[in-house]
Write an enzyme that holds these catalytic residues in place. Sequence first.
Site, short mmCIF file in Angstrom:
data_model
loop_
_atom_site.label_atom_id
_atom_site.label_comp_id
_atom_site.label_asym_id
_atom_site.label_seq_id
_atom_site.Cartn_x
_atom_site.Cartn_y
_atom_site.Cartn_z
N HIS A 1 3.28 14.63 0.81
CA HIS A 1 2.64 15.79 0.44
C HIS A 1 3.70 17.02 0.56
CE1 HIS A 1 -1.45 14.33 -0.03
NE2 HIS A 1 -1.43 13.62 1.31
N ASP B 1 1.23 2.82 3.64
CA ASP B 1 0.45 3.80 3.14
C ASP B 1 1.21 4.96 2.96
OD1 ASP B 1 -1.84 4.87 2.36
OD2 ASP B 1 -2.90 5.55 4.13
N PHE C 1 -4.85 14.81 3.73
CA PHE C 1 -4.57 13.32 4.57
C PHE C 1 -3.46 12.78 3.94
CE2 PHE C 1 -9.30 13.98 5.07
CZ PHE C 1 -9.66 13.57 6.14
N ASN D 1 -5.63 9.15 6.88
CA ASN D 1 -6.83 8.65 6.71
C ASN D 1 -6.63 7.20 6.38
OD1 ASN D 1 -9.79 8.17 6.35
ND2 ASN D 1 -9.77 9.34 4.06
N HIS E 1 0.83 -1.26 0.01
CA HIS E 1 -0.11 -0.01 0.08
C HIS E 1 0.98 1.28 0.03
CE1 HIS E 1 -3.87 2.14 1.56
NE2 HIS E 1 -3.30 3.00 0.88
N HIS F 1 -10.07 0.59 0.19
CA HIS F 1 -10.22 1.83 1.12
C HIS F 1 -11.63 1.76 1.70
CE1 HIS F 1 -9.23 6.10 2.60
NE2 HIS F 1 -10.54 5.98 2.44
N ASN G 1 -4.25 6.19 -7.55
CA ASN G 1 -4.93 7.59 -7.45
C ASN G 1 -3.73 8.63 -7.77
OD1 ASN G 1 -3.42 7.16 -5.14
ND2 ASN G 1 -4.39 8.46 -3.67
N ASP H 1 -8.17 3.18 -4.15
CA ASP H 1 -7.80 3.57 -3.08
C ASP H 1 -7.82 5.21 -2.83
OD1 ASP H 1 -6.46 2.94 -0.13
OD2 ASP H 1 -4.85 4.15 -1.02
#
Length: 424
Positions: free
Chosen positions: A307, A303, A321, A276, A58, A177, A92, A150
């Site tokens: 950012h 995960d 998130f 999240n 992930h 998710h 994504n 996800d």
Amino acid sequence: MTTVIQNVKRLDEQGELRVSTIIIEDGKITGFDGEIPAGANVIDGQGHFVSPGFVDVHTHLREPGFEHKETIATGTASAAKGGFTTICAMPNTKPVPDSVENMQLINGLIKDSAVIRVLPFGSLTKDISGEVRTNMEELREHGAVAFSDDGVGIQLASTMYEQMQQAAKMDVVVVAHCEDNSLIYDGVMHEGTRNKELGLPGIPSICESVQIARDVLLAEAAGARYHVCHVSTKESVRSVRDAKAAGIKVTAEVCPHHLLLEEMDIPSDDANWKMNPPLRALDDKDSLHAALLDGTIDCIATDHAPHTIEEKCCGMVGAPFGIVGFETAFPLLYTNFVETGKWTLKQLVDWMSVKAAQIFDLPYGTLEIGASADLVLIDLNKEQTIDADGFVTKGRNTPFNGWVAKGWPVMTICEGKIAYQEAK
């Protein structure tokens, strides 16, 4: 060229460490403790622990479309520094791998830039919108290792059910998710005690668990293999445990931050603590520990979600998130759970490599003759302070900055080639 790694310690079947030599030829492990071939490239392992390369099922590499956050080059270099040799990239991105053309684009970027093995997930729906279903068979033929939307939960049960039916025919895993959008209530952290103290809107636990409960029943009806991302609540654990007891083909992962932190650890309205699912209550964290130990939760996944500093410098309400995780996962877990006697080293290695690979039928995550030479050398005695400014990833968004941890990777080898080596 033959490579020989001498003077390392590896786990035997009983979980005990013993000194070993590993012989590698043509990217494969060909032997242990045998005679060193003439002319071999010999690496001195300096008594460090050698583990199978970690497998992270992930991750978010952001490229294509969000290269200001991360690229495949920086993300895989960060993963290699953390000891990972195989990672699964979530869909994504922009464009989303929802067509053959887009999947081929992403495969090309991976081939050009990745320093370790990257296995992309295809999306379940077009543009991960949760509406129009993708052609999973075509995407599978072009490299999709599994399927997920996800980042968002699929809201329509019919969409999830129909894709599960197709996945069952193909014997591939649907990865979810789980989040019911009608129960988010614009929350930015767990709805509990701390959000009220900080005056921030909360996300109730039921937001996650109600969709897991729905999906395990859909998986049962479809006969599908179903994997739950980043489980965070005790109710979610109960749903997964009950589903396994009923013979439903469900697996689940947990993230390091949900094992290490809970809502009351959040110091302030600081977006580096915003992820999240959010950090839940103490009893949720305790439930995750128990579920990992009893097999309800199958593996650990980071995960990893980078950012920019600018995106995370505001308060939680305005920030995205996600936190980064590649470079700190093993040291944090080793220090807080293995060193304290709560887990064995073998358990941690299994959860970060062997069991993660097994979920998706991947031939990785093991140190066996004939296996891909994917391994990581770790100095279990090395202790240092986590410094986000020294990360290889573009992201600096972590709640663990300043923590002291032991057990740092010093060399990562993927398919017999050095992907990361600690600077002397």
